[in-house]
Design an enzyme around this catalytic site. Structure first.
Site, short mmCIF file in Angstrom:
data_model
loop_
_atom_site.label_atom_id
_atom_site.label_comp_id
_atom_site.label_asym_id
_atom_site.label_seq_id
_atom_site.Cartn_x
_atom_site.Cartn_y
_atom_site.Cartn_z
N ASP A 84 85.80 1.03 91.59
CA ASP A 84 86.97 0.77 90.72
C ASP A 84 88.23 1.18 91.45
O ASP A 84 88.17 1.81 92.51
CB ASP A 84 86.80 1.57 89.42
CG ASP A 84 86.75 3.07 89.67
OD1 ASP A 84 87.80 3.69 89.75
OD2 ASP A 84 85.63 3.61 89.85
N GLU A 99 72.98 5.69 91.34
CA GLU A 99 73.48 5.81 92.71
C GLU A 99 72.34 6.14 93.69
O GLU A 99 72.57 6.24 94.90
CB GLU A 99 74.55 6.90 92.78
CG GLU A 99 75.79 6.55 91.97
CD GLU A 99 76.74 7.73 91.84
OE1 GLU A 99 77.93 7.54 92.08
OE2 GLU A 99 76.30 8.83 91.47
#
Ligand code: ADE
Length: 265
Positions: A223, A18
Site C-alpha cells: 500500500d 506473509e
C-alpha cells in the site's frame, strides 16, 4: 560482512499470510509452542530453519527475535513481510530489502537525539550486507523467473503490478499503521531516502544488534501508506503477499551461497 555459516535460520513474519506455505514445505517438522507463538522447527530446502509468526508491532517482534536466538539457537534471522511505500519511487508490488532500519517513533529528546535508541548511540541499525545481498538476488530472480507464473493476470491487473522493482535502503518501523498522506510525507522528510514503513523490522534489528546476530529484512509493498492503505493492505495480504514471500525464501534457501550450509551430499 559476516562469514559465519548459517547453522540455523530464523524466519519471522508478522502475519500468517506473509509466511504461508513455508511451514508446509519443511521437512522433519516439529512445532514448539511458547509464549503465545508456534515455532516450526525443521529443514527448509536443506537449511535448518525455524519459522514463526511474531504478530504485529515492535514489542511482539523483539520478543520473537529474542526467543529465536536464546531458546531456539538460531544463528541468522530473516524477516519477510509487507510494508507501506515510503515515497513516490516505490510502488505497490515492489520489493524492498533493508540496508538499515530506524524506529521512527523513538524520541527521547532532549536527553538523546531524536530517533536514537538510548544508550546504543544508534538511530540506524545496519542489516548484514552478505545476507541482504543474497536476499536481494533471490528477489531479483523471483521477479525475473517466477513473478508472471505465480501472480495471476487478474491480480496483476487489480494491483496494477507490472515488472516489480527491487530496492535497497532505509526502512522505518513504528507502532503505527501509517494511513495518512501527511504522516507518510512527514516520515519521508524526517528520514531522507525512506523506502518503506512497517511495524517490526527495526525492533528485530535492535535485538540482533544487541545479541550480535546477522539479520536481513525483506518487504513487499502492499500500500502507499495513505488514506487507502488499510483497504489496499487487506487485499494485497489476502491474495498476493504469500506468493512473493514463499518464492523469495525458496530461492534464498536454494541458491548456493558461502554463508548457507547446504545439505551434506
Ligand atoms: N505494513 C503494511 N503497510 C503498512 C503501513 N501503511 N503502515 C505500517 N505498516 C504497514
Amino acid at each position: 560482512m559476516n562469514h559465519h555459516k548459517i547453522k540455523r535460520l530464523g524466519i519471522i513474519s508478522a502475519l500468517h499470510e506473509e509466511q504461508e506455505g513455508l511451514v508446509q514445505a519443511m521437512e522433519g517438522l516439529a512445532t514448539v509452542t511458547h509464549g503465545m507463538r508456534d515455532y516450526a522447527v525443521g529443514r527448509l530446502w536443506g537449511i535448518d530453519a525455524v519459522c514463526v509468526l511474531s504478530r504485529i508491532g515492535k514489542v511482539a517482534a523483539a520478543m520473537t527475535a529474542t526467543m529465536l536466538v536464546e531458546k531456539f539457537g538460531v544463528t541468522h534471522i530473516l524477516f519477510t513481510g509487507v510494508a507501506g511505500s515510503g515515497g513516490p519511487s516505490v510502488a505497490v508490488g515492489d520489493i524492498v530489502v533493508a540496508e538499515s532500519l530506524v524506529q521512527h517513533d523513538m524520541d527521547a529528546s532532549p536527553l538523546f537525539p531524536r530517533f536514537e535508541v538510548p544508550l546504543t548511540g544508534l538511530a540506524h541499525f545496519t542489516s548484514d550486507a552478505s545476507l541482504s545481498t543474497h536476499l536481494a538476488g533471490a528477489a531479483h530472480d523471483f521477479v525475473a523467473g517466477d513473478f508472471l507464473d505465480v501472480i495471476e493476470a487478474d491480480e496483476r491487473r487489480v494491483f496494477r503490478l507490472q515488472q516489480p522493482s527491487v530496492h535497497r535502503g532505509l526502512i522505518a518501523s513504528g507502532d503505527q499503521f501509517v494511513s495518512c498522506r501527511d504522516h507518510i510525507g512527514r516520515l519521508g522528510t524526517n528520514h531522507p531516502g525512506l523506502l518503506a514503513v512497517e511495524m517490526e523490522g527495526a525492533a528485530v534489528a535492535q535485538v540482533c544488534f544487541e545479541l550480535g546476530v546477522p539479520f536481513a529484512v525483506i518487504r513487499t509493498i502492499s500500500d502507499n501508506a495513505n488514506e487507502d492503505a488499510a483497504h489496499d493492505f487487506m487485499r494485497f495480504v489476502k491474495s498476493v503477499a504469500a506468493r512473493y514471500a514463499f518464492h523469495i525464501v525458496r530461492r534464498f534457501c536454494q541458491q548456493p551461497h558461502p554463508n548457507l550450509a547446504v545439505k551434506a551430499l
